[in-house]
Write a protein that holds these residues in place. Structure first.
Motif, short mmCIF file in Angstrom:
data_model
loop_
_atom_site.label_atom_id
_atom_site.label_comp_id
_atom_site.label_asym_id
_atom_site.label_seq_id
_atom_site.Cartn_x
_atom_site.Cartn_y
_atom_site.Cartn_z
N CYS A 69 -6.11 0.73 -14.07
CA CYS A 69 -4.57 -0.01 -14.32
C CYS A 69 -4.70 -0.87 -12.65
N GLY A 70 -5.92 -1.11 -12.16
CA GLY A 70 -6.00 -2.32 -11.92
C GLY A 70 -5.42 -2.30 -10.24
N PHE A 71 -4.80 -0.59 -9.71
CA PHE A 71 -5.48 -0.95 -8.14
C PHE A 71 -6.54 -0.83 -7.41
N GLU A 72 -6.75 -0.98 -5.94
CA GLU A 72 -7.33 -1.16 -4.87
C GLU A 72 -7.09 0.37 -4.89
N ILE A 73 -8.89 1.24 -4.48
CA ILE A 73 -8.21 2.25 -3.67
C ILE A 73 -8.95 3.29 -2.49
N GLU A 101 -1.59 17.32 5.16
CA GLU A 101 -0.06 17.34 6.50
C GLU A 101 -0.28 15.96 6.94
N SER A 102 -1.30 16.00 7.69
CA SER A 102 -1.41 13.98 8.21
C SER A 102 -1.17 13.05 7.05
N LEU A 103 -1.74 13.00 6.19
CA LEU A 103 -0.75 12.14 5.01
C LEU A 103 0.09 12.22 5.31
N PHE A 104 0.88 13.03 5.27
CA PHE A 104 2.15 12.88 4.88
C PHE A 104 3.11 12.41 6.32
N ARG A 105 2.05 12.98 7.35
CA ARG A 105 2.84 12.59 8.59
C ARG A 105 2.59 11.19 8.95
N LEU A 106 1.07 10.75 9.02
CA LEU A 106 0.39 9.68 8.62
C LEU A 106 1.58 8.48 7.44
N GLY A 107 1.96 8.43 6.63
CA GLY A 107 3.46 7.81 5.86
C GLY A 107 4.12 7.79 6.18
N ASP A 125 0.21 -2.09 -5.07
CA ASP A 125 -0.91 -2.47 -5.98
C ASP A 125 -2.65 -2.34 -4.73
N LYS A 126 -2.12 -1.25 -3.95
CA LYS A 126 -2.85 -0.83 -3.10
C LYS A 126 -3.13 0.59 -3.06
N VAL A 127 -3.49 2.04 -3.05
CA VAL A 127 -3.42 3.60 -3.29
C VAL A 127 -4.54 4.48 -2.31
N THR A 140 0.57 -1.20 0.01
CA THR A 140 0.11 0.68 -0.55
C THR A 140 1.08 1.44 0.15
N ALA A 141 0.72 2.45 -0.81
CA ALA A 141 1.31 3.61 -0.86
C ALA A 141 0.28 4.70 -0.63
N ILE A 142 0.97 5.61 -0.03
CA ILE A 142 -0.28 7.32 -0.35
C ILE A 142 0.14 8.10 -1.23
#
Length: 242
Positions: A187-191, A63-69, A164-166, A27-29
């Motif tokens: 493109c086949g990613f889960e979102i 900003e919270s997304l960056f921090r949580l990543g 494969d997950k975003v 999983t990525a952000i």
């Protein structure tokens, strides 16, 4: 069956199924356009998107997304929006493309020229820079040119990291973020979309945020608020420790 019972039955039948979304090492952000022209009151698009940005608390939530990543070891990919001098020679444009060119949104000199970039509308919001400069945890992709990632290297970069997950957020909701969601799905990613880490233009008789939020729910596996995502990640930590 009376009319009320029929109406209630219709509501039940119209409920959408729950797909679910499991956050794992694949999983990525992905954050779209975390740039001054969208997110700063001094940005050229603020008059259109500012109301929605403030209502959704979008600046803090991105900003919270960056921090949580960073806190959870989730790699962050940025899909930015730049226009170079040669892009202003396009022979035709859609409505919002024309607007962006007219107001010099996301303008830079050329691919190799960063003169004047620092603090410009194309630059990152200052609060995000400490996260973005961490090259081990953040990948900055090439610029997308209209709305979706079809013409940049986002999908390639994700695939090369076996993603494969975003988890998706950024600007603006009904244009670039929704276009990224649609292409990544194809493109086949889960979102999973973080609905309050986006915002959209609100104009007379046009509510981009409402349009975007509707389509997120209908197309993504799940739509979280930022606080819900934080709770999910905290639960994941607890399970890993048990």
């Amino acid at each position: 069956m009376n009319s009320t019972e029929k109406a209630n039955q219709g509501k039940k039948e119209a409920q959408l199924p729950i797909s679910g979304f499991e956050i794992d090492r694949h999983t990525a952000i992905v954050i779209v356009d975390p740039q001054n022209d969208f997110l700063s009151p001094d940005g050229v698009a603020w008059g259109a998107v500012g109301q929605s940005v403030m209502e959704n608390n979008t600046v803090d939530n991105i900003e919270s997304l960056f921090r949580l990543g960073a806190e959870n070891g989730i790699h962050v990919f940025i899909s930015p929006h730049y226009y170079y001098k040669h892009d202003h020679g396009w022979q035709f444009e859609g409505t919002l493309e024309k607007l962006m060119h007219n107001i010099n949104m996301f303008d830079r000199g050329d691919q190799l020229n960063v003169d004047g970039f620092e603090g410009s509308g194309a630059d990152w919001l200052p609060a995000y820079k400490p996260y973005i400069m961490d090259e081990e945890k953040v990948t900055i992709c090439g610029p997308h040119k209209v709305f979706g990632p079809e013409n940049n290297d986002l999908v390639l970069q994700l695939r090369k990291q076996k993603i494969d997950k975003v988890i998706l957020g950024g600007m603006s909701g009904n244009l670039c973020v929704e276009s990224h969601m649609r292409e990544l799905l194809e493109c086949g990613f889960e979102i999973a979309v973080i609905g309050d880490a986006t915002a959209s233009a609100k104009l007379p008789h046009l509510d981009g945020d409402q349009a975007a939020q509707t389509n997120y729910v209908m197309m993504a596996s799940v739509v979280y608020t930022t606080s819900q995502l934080e709770e999910v990640l905290e639960s994941r930590k607890i399970l890993a420790e048990e």
